[in-house]
Design a protein around this motif. Structure first.
Motif, PDB file in Angstrom:
ATOM      1  N   ALA A   1     -33.806  77.016 -27.090  1.00 47.93           N
ATOM      2  CA  ALA A   1     -35.175  77.433 -26.506  1.00 47.93           C
ATOM      3  C   ALA A   1     -35.163  78.858 -26.347  1.00 47.93           C
ATOM      4  O   ALA A   1     -36.189  79.290 -26.873  1.00 47.93           O
ATOM      5  N   LEU A   2     -34.177  79.439 -26.280  1.00 49.77           N
ATOM      6  CA  LEU A   2     -34.134  80.920 -26.447  1.00 49.77           C
ATOM      7  C   LEU A   2     -34.066  81.412 -27.761  1.00 49.77           C
ATOM      8  O   LEU A   2     -34.546  82.625 -27.990  1.00 49.77           O
TER       9      LEU A   2
ATOM     10  N   ALA B   1     -29.536  59.223 -29.440  1.00 54.30           N
ATOM     11  CA  ALA B   1     -29.738  60.102 -30.456  1.00 54.30           C
ATOM     12  C   ALA B   1     -31.061  60.503 -30.596  1.00 54.30           C
ATOM     13  O   ALA B   1     -31.409  62.006 -30.696  1.00 54.30           O
ATOM     14  N   GLY B   2     -31.911  59.373 -30.639  1.00 55.62           N
ATOM     15  CA  GLY B   2     -33.397  59.663 -30.846  1.00 55.62           C
ATOM     16  C   GLY B   2     -34.292  60.822 -29.763  1.00 55.62           C
ATOM     17  O   GLY B   2     -34.713  61.662 -30.028  1.00 55.62           O
ATOM     18  N   SER B   3     -33.894  60.312 -28.326  1.00 51.06           N
ATOM     19  CA  SER B   3     -34.536  61.026 -27.417  1.00 51.06           C
ATOM     20  C   SER B   3     -33.769  62.384 -27.034  1.00 51.06           C
ATOM     21  O   SER B   3     -34.513  63.574 -26.679  1.00 51.06           O
ATOM     22  N   ALA B   4     -32.401  62.552 -27.649  1.00 45.18           N
ATOM     23  CA  ALA B   4     -31.657  63.998 -27.604  1.00 45.18           C
ATOM     24  C   ALA B   4     -32.360  64.698 -28.803  1.00 45.18           C
ATOM     25  O   ALA B   4     -32.819  65.929 -28.420  1.00 45.18           O
ATOM     26  N   SER B   5     -32.880  64.233 -29.882  1.00 43.63           N
ATOM     27  CA  SER B   5     -33.570  65.049 -30.948  1.00 43.63           C
ATOM     28  C   SER B   5     -35.001  65.551 -30.378  1.00 43.63           C
ATOM     29  O   SER B   5     -35.281  66.694 -30.530  1.00 43.63           O
ATOM     30  N   ALA B   6     -35.549  64.689 -29.986  1.00 44.56           N
ATOM     31  CA  ALA B   6     -36.856  64.789 -29.268  1.00 44.56           C
ATOM     32  C   ALA B   6     -36.862  65.956 -28.145  1.00 44.56           C
ATOM     33  O   ALA B   6     -37.720  66.828 -28.239  1.00 44.56           O
ATOM     34  N   LEU B   7     -35.885  65.699 -27.264  1.00 44.80           N
ATOM     35  CA  LEU B   7     -35.678  66.837 -26.436  1.00 44.80           C
ATOM     36  C   LEU B   7     -35.479  68.171 -27.075  1.00 44.80           C
ATOM     37  O   LEU B   7     -35.839  69.216 -26.524  1.00 44.80           O
ATOM     38  N   SER B   8     -34.756  68.352 -28.125  1.00 45.89           N
ATOM     39  CA  SER B   8     -34.404  69.644 -28.487  1.00 45.89           C
ATOM     40  C   SER B   8     -35.496  70.254 -29.165  1.00 45.89           C
ATOM     41  O   SER B   8     -35.878  71.378 -29.178  1.00 45.89           O
ATOM     42  N   ASN B   9     -36.342  69.419 -29.925  1.00 50.92           N
ATOM     43  CA  ASN B   9     -37.429  69.954 -30.285  1.00 50.92           C
ATOM     44  C   ASN B   9     -38.672  70.270 -29.447  1.00 50.92           C
ATOM     45  O   ASN B   9     -39.411  71.270 -29.588  1.00 50.92           O
ATOM     46  N   THR B  10     -38.885  69.373 -28.220  1.00 49.43           N
ATOM     47  CA  THR B  10     -39.604  69.824 -27.032  1.00 49.43           C
ATOM     48  C   THR B  10     -39.645  71.333 -26.643  1.00 49.43           C
ATOM     49  O   THR B  10     -40.121  72.043 -26.464  1.00 49.43           O
ATOM     50  N   PHE B  11     -38.013  71.482 -26.262  1.00 49.14           N
ATOM     51  CA  PHE B  11     -37.647  72.940 -25.929  1.00 49.14           C
ATOM     52  C   PHE B  11     -37.762  73.795 -26.516  1.00 49.14           C
ATOM     53  O   PHE B  11     -37.796  75.025 -26.396  1.00 49.14           O
ATOM     54  N   ARG B  12     -37.718  73.700 -28.041  1.00 51.84           N
ATOM     55  CA  ARG B  12     -37.840  74.674 -28.936  1.00 51.84           C
ATOM     56  C   ARG B  12     -39.287  74.987 -28.951  1.00 51.84           C
ATOM     57  O   ARG B  12     -39.743  76.263 -28.938  1.00 51.84           O
ATOM     58  N   GLN B  13     -40.327  74.118 -28.782  1.00 48.89           N
ATOM     59  CA  GLN B  13     -41.637  74.314 -28.688  1.00 48.89           C
ATOM     60  C   GLN B  13     -42.034  75.075 -27.276  1.00 48.89           C
ATOM     61  O   GLN B  13     -42.674  76.149 -27.264  1.00 48.89           O
ATOM     62  N   VAL B  14     -41.374  74.711 -26.315  1.00 46.98           N
ATOM     63  CA  VAL B  14     -41.686  75.279 -24.941  1.00 46.98           C
ATOM     64  C   VAL B  14     -40.954  76.512 -25.087  1.00 46.98           C
ATOM     65  O   VAL B  14     -41.865  77.737 -24.501  1.00 46.98           O
ATOM     66  N   GLY B  15     -39.989  76.907 -25.492  1.00 47.30           N
ATOM     67  CA  GLY B  15     -39.410  78.284 -25.545  1.00 47.30           C
ATOM     68  C   GLY B  15     -40.433  79.085 -26.500  1.00 47.30           C
ATOM     69  O   GLY B  15     -40.505  80.494 -26.104  1.00 47.30           O
TER      70      GLY B  15
END
Length: 531
Positions: A289-290, A405-419
């Motif tokens: 995110a940062l 694995a799937g939800s972890a990948s989606a979480l990282s992408n979500t926090f990328r967008q929110v960041g």
């Protein structure tokens, strides 16, 4: 979402297996336009802020919303879109998502006001949310397990390509056509992708899809919109103590807190918040995110520096950003070698320290600073980012069970967008507040009715100066000085945030693992592409 690897005994049909690389090409084309659109927009924001007929005369806060409307809708719907793809069929969802994205692009190109542009950017974000998770799910279903890591690597490489060619493409379009061409260019690419996808891509779905968390989606989107709106409004007014600003930010935080409580109690949450009890996982997500907080914030103010202060064209600005993309393309595939030698903690901490140092380096840029110094800053910043994104993806996979694995990948992408959204909102608001405080006492020659507007951004000041004729020329120098001061303050604030991230990563990420154990863990991991 069920983007994890299918069971080992699942065999890909021979007809699909033969055309798997062509299918990958179509999936990359779909991914390319989703990412390309944002990187093209980066060089167009200055043109869009120019008064009509050249642009829309968008204020700085409206520009921030034009970017964040896309990002927030995308991030808020990512999980739901993945679940709908699992339920309805990934091909159907991909086709629908691309169609919506194409329609939104065409409407955005013809926007007659900043408000219309914001609305149509949100429509584009809606389409993109359905494209992104479905491409990974389709990929997992057309490649055998032993080829999936290679396919994912190529697929993720499309992001680096889009980051590299987006600003240049945007610059070429703006040199020859009107500002709307940066959106209209998506339409023929979408049509080509739709035809190829309809012809090549097989459909697939999860026989046991998860339930859609409609309440969670609504709460997360409302909470984020209120929070970001409050931050942007505070910057626009140059007063974060304003009652409306504080009330809006507080309301956003309350709704987001309600979202967390609801997700903890839900039996089908969009985001399993129990993941964040794992400090390693939380630190890795925070690092992602940062990185995008810094990337999106820096891109936002650097475009005004290169175009408004230094006088470069959109195409020249796109070329100036190439080192940022080049460094990521060069170092991202090799970052794992650094991790093998020094460990995740040291690699990611060093990456965030490099980003913090490069943000601080913006504080030395002036109207006549040699431009090669900016190129060095961009290259080193891209290098730091590359050495965070790859290791954190692996860390996330090590921190959670393989079936997640799937939800972890989606979480990282979500926090990328929110960041990224918060980076634009927070750093954009700091820039706006600092600029207004630096220019206000120089606006005495401006008619009273125009002073507030003229103080919103450097483009607003220069626009008013142009209307005033010879009298307005005296505002150009003070506007540049005020912007440079604001950019320096903003960059140092961003550097402070990156330093906090470096401390979090240094404390919570795992260090170097023994070679034998590391080899065993790598064999058991499901690779995740960071896109």
């Amino acid at each position: 979402m069920t983007t994890s690897v299918p069971p080992a005994d699942r065999r890909v049909p021979e007809a699909v297996h033969r055309r798997r690389w062509a299918i990958l090409g179509v999936l990359m084309l779909s991914l390319l336009i989703v990412v390309l659109d944002n990187s093209i927009l980066n060089v167009a924001i200055k043109t869009i802020s120019t008064p009509a007929p050249t642009g829309l005369g968008a204020t700085q806060s409206e520009l921030e919303w034009a970017i964040n409307a896309y990002t927030l809708v995308f991030a808020g719907l990512l999980f739901t879109a993945g679940l709908l793809g699992d339920r309805l069929g990934r091909k159907k969802v991909l086709l629908a998502g691309l169609a919506v994205f194409g329609i939104g692009s065409a409407l955005a190109a013809e926007s007659g006001s900043p408000v219309q542009l914001i609305v149509f950017r949100a429509v584009m974000g809606l389409g993109a949310a359905f494209v992104m998770p479905a491409t990974l799910a389709v990929l997992m279903n057309v490649f055998e397990r032993d080829e999936q890591p290679k396919a994912i690597g190529i697929w993720a490489g499309g992001v680096g390509l889009a980051i590299a060619i987006g600003p240049i493409t945007g610059g070429i379009l703006l040199d020859h056509f009107w500002w709307g061409s940066v959106f209209l260019i998506n339409v023929p690419i979408v049509l080509l992708a739709l035809v190829l996808m309809f012809w090549l891509v097989p459909d697939s779905r999860d026989p046991n899809p998860g339930r859609v968390d409609a309440v969670g989606v609504v709460l997360s989107v409302i909470g984020l919109v209120l929070l970001v709106y409050g931050i942007i409004k505070g910057g626009q007014l140059a007063d974060f103590t304003d009652v409306k600003v504080l009330a809006t930010i507080a309301a956003g935080l309350v709704v987001l807190a309600g979202f967390v409580v609801f997700e903890k109690r839900s039996d089908h949450p969009s985001i399993d918040v129990t993941y964040f009890k794992n400090k390693v996982f939380s630190a890795a997500i925070a690092a992602i995110a940062l990185v995008f907080f810094a990337l999106m914030g820096v891109t936002f103010f650097s475009v005004f520096y290169t175009q408004s202060v230094r006088g470069y064209s959109p195409l020249q600005t796109g070329l100036l950003m190439l080192p940022l993309a080049a460094a990521q393309i060069i170092f991202a595939p090799r970052a794992r070698l650094v991790v093998d030698r020094f460990g995740n903690r040291a690699t990611c901490t060093a990456g965030l320290l490099i980003i913090a140092a490069m943000l601080a380096a913006f504080a030395v840029l002036d109207t006549d600073t040699p431009i090669w110094l900016l190129e060095v800053i961009f290259f080193l910043m891209g290098t730091g980012m590359a050495h965070i994104m790859t290791p954190t993806s692996v860390v996330i996979m090590q921190a959670l069970p393989r079936e997640k694995a799937g939800s972890a990948s989606a979480l990282s992408n979500t926090f990328r967008q929110v960041g990224g959204a918060l980076g634009i909102a927070v750093l954009g608001s700091v820039l706006s507040t600092a600029y207004r405080s630096g220019i206000e006492d120089k606006l005495s020659s401006v008619p009273a009715g125009l002073r507030h507007t003229a103080g919103e951004s450097i483009e607003a000041t220069l626009g008013v100066a142009a209307k005033l004729g010879p009298q307005g020329k005296a505002l150009v120098g003070p506007a540049n000085d005020a912007f440079l001061h604001a950019m320096h303050v903003t960059a140092l604030c961003g550097a402070g945030v990156a330093l906090v991230g470096a401390v979090v990563v240094a404390v919570f990420l795992p260090g170097r693992t023994p070679d034998a154990q590391e080899g065993k863990e790598e064999a058991d991991l499901v690779p995740v592409a960071e896109h």
